[in-house]
Design a protein around this motif. Structure first.
Motif, PDB file in Angstrom:
ATOM      1  N   HIS A 191      27.570  69.063  25.549  1.00  0.00           N
ATOM      2  CA  HIS A 191      28.783  69.585  26.198  1.00  0.00           C
ATOM      3  C   HIS A 191      29.451  70.640  25.310  1.00  0.00           C
ATOM      4  N   HIS A 209      31.652  74.347  25.647  1.00  0.00           N
ATOM      5  CA  HIS A 209      32.250  75.462  26.389  1.00  0.00           C
ATOM      6  C   HIS A 209      32.003  76.720  25.561  1.00  0.00           C
ATOM      7  N   HIS A 226      33.790  67.420  34.002  1.00  0.00           N
ATOM      8  CA  HIS A 226      34.620  66.495  33.233  1.00  0.00           C
ATOM      9  C   HIS A 226      35.005  65.347  34.153  1.00  0.00           C
ATOM     10  N   HIS A 271      33.130  62.906  28.825  1.00  0.00           N
ATOM     11  CA  HIS A 271      34.290  62.080  28.434  1.00  0.00           C
ATOM     12  C   HIS A 271      34.242  60.651  28.985  1.00  0.00           C
ATOM     13  N   ASP A 309      31.921  69.411  22.611  1.00  0.00           N
ATOM     14  CA  ASP A 309      32.998  69.899  23.480  1.00  0.00           C
ATOM     15  C   ASP A 309      33.773  71.047  22.854  1.00  0.00           C
TER      16      ASP A 309
HETATM   17 FE    FE Z   1      34.897  69.951  27.993  1.00  0.00          FE
END
Ligand code: FE
Ligand code: GUN
Length: 457
Positions: free
Chosen positions: A79, A81, A242, A279, A330
């Motif tokens: 994960h 971004h 998410h 998450h 993340d």
């Molecule tokens: Fe995220």
């Protein structure tokens, strides 16, 4: 495209093919075919090993790990971004909603500029590879072109990548300067991404895959969520979003949909064996059962959860329920691009969850109960666990799996992990590497049998 020759790697390797355990492959020869797949692991006590070594030496097809070096599997970061890389480490004192609106959306909107996107993405991919991450699941910005550019950069750099264009079409939830123009356009752009990236894959030995990526329910309309569900089913593609991230998201989805995140996502058609849910801190046992049944994977993001989730994800329970679990940095909800840092944080958070954290409460009522993760369990999640969650043949040094390897030098000048010869069992050596190594200790990185990072070249 692929190397023609079978190659061999001689040295000592750690890996974790079984949850909670590790194996130390001392002085083994790993043979890798021309397509970068491990064909056999020949142990030192195998009488054939010397002959095979000799043959490879004569052919010039052997790589011998230098003294002080050992191999670990490349990490699977589930994960990232990509478009948040320029703000890693920034603004983490803000709650999620403000962090998104005030910092993240303005930054992500800049990826309309393809030249800017190229610069950021090229750097990020190199920084991840240099820390031993050989497979990454990326969320791009909401821009199709920049996200295709990310896929091309990963393909060229030799990183195995799963790449999604973030969808965020709701005009109420997203700023006008940064959102999909309409549900129809968002779905069409996603379909273009799926087709283009699927089209790239035959020319990319390590693989590149498209991911259908609604940002999360609060930023998407019902129309787009149903449409993306249909699209994912049509192409059998990966889905990432998410899910159950924190109190605010949980309450927002419940108020809007009249059901919890996992059930809403299921009913939009977004859950299946290629779905990746980041998450999941609020995931109930019943929802966990549903995930296990459908083969949905959970991404544990221990750093980001510490900032935004108002709780710790009970990973031990998820595993006991039979859910696939991997780890994600993340970026930039988590500040570190290092999977080593996230392995460490996964262990630390699990300990706090188990014991509880408020000493004013009686000990018996303070914690969650059994929740701890060992360093070996976290190592598994970051390698074999992530690979299995994605259905990819990597993560361990086993025949049939891709040779994805990071070579760790434990005797670097300012990062010595040799421990003075005290406590020198393989388990102690591995623990030192996992807890104490710095990016400098990772000297070479291979993906699908190709050397993509060589810091000593
Ligand atoms: Fe995220
Ligand atoms: N939820 C929706 N978008 C995001 C994001 O960019 N980061 C994190 N951590 N959570 C999100």
């Amino acid at each position: 495209m692929s190397q023609e020759k079978t190659r061999a790697y001689l040295g000592s390797f750690f890996h974790a093919p079984t949850y909670g355990e590790f194996e130390y492959l001392e002085n083994v020869l790993i043979e890798v075919d021309g397509s970068g797949v491990i064909t056999r692991v020949v142990t030192a006590d195998d009488s054939a090993q010397q002959g095979i070594i000799q043959t490879h030496r004569e052919a010039g097809t052997i790589t011998e790990l230098p003294e002080g070096c050992c191999g670990l599997p490349g990490f699977v970061d589930m994960h990232v971004h990509s478009c948040q890389w320029p703000q890693a480490a920034l603004a983490l004192d803000e709650p999620l909603y403000r962090w998104l609106q005030e910092r993240t959306f303005p930054l992500e909107s800049r990826f309309a500029d393809i030249e800017f996107a190229h610069r950021v993405y090229s750097d990020l991919v190199q920084q991840l590879l240099a820390r031993g991450t050989t497979t990454t699941v990326y969320l791009g910005s909401a821009h199709l072109e920049a996200t295709l550019e990310l896929a091309r950069i990963c393909a060229d750099a030799g990183q195995r990548a799963l790449v999604g264009k973030t969808v965020m079409d709701d005009p109420v939830a997203n700023p006008d300067y940064y959102r999909d123009a309409s549900p129809t356009k968002a779905i069409a752009d996603t379909e273009t991404l799926v087709r283009e990236v699927d089209g790239m894959r035959p020319g990319v030995p390590q693989g590149v895959w498209p991911v259908v990526t609604p940002r999360f329910i609060p930023s998407c309309t019902d129309e787009v969520l149903f449409g993306l569900g249909k699209l994912a089913q049509k192409y059998g593609s990966y889905v990432q979003t998410h899910c159950n991230e924190g109190q605010w998201e949980h309450d927002t989805v419940l108020a809007r949909c009249g059901k919890e995140d996992p059930y809403a996502l299921r009913d939009y058609g977004l859950l299946g064996p290629r779905s990746i849910m980041a998450h999941c801190t609020f995931l109930t046992p019943e929802e966990g059962e549903m995930f296990a049944e459908l083969g949905v994977a959970v991404v544990h993001c221990p750093m980001a959860n510490s900032y935004f989730s108002s709780s710790v994800a009970p990973i031990r329970r998820f595993r006991e329920q039979g859910i696939h679990v991997g780890i994600g940095t993340d970026i930039s909800g988590g500040y570190s691009p290092s999977m080593y840092e996230n392995i460490r944080q996964a262990v630390l958070c699990s300990r706090l969850l188990e014991t509880g954290v408020d000493a004013r409460r009686p000990e018996a009522e303070r914690g969650y109960g059994e929740a701890r993760l060992s360093i070996l369990e976290a190592f598994y999640l970051a390698t074999t666990g992530g690979a299995e969650a994605l259905g990819l043949q990597t993560g361990a040094f086993l025949p049939g799996r891709a040779f994805d390897m990071q070579m760790v030098d434990v005797s670097r000048p300012y990062s010595d992990l040799t421990g003075f010869g005290v406590f020198d069992s393989p388990e102690d050596r591995l623990a030192r590497i996992l807890y104490l190594s710095t990016p400098d200790n990772v000297r070479k990185v291979y993906v699908q049998g190709r050397c993509v990072i060589d810091k000593d070249a």
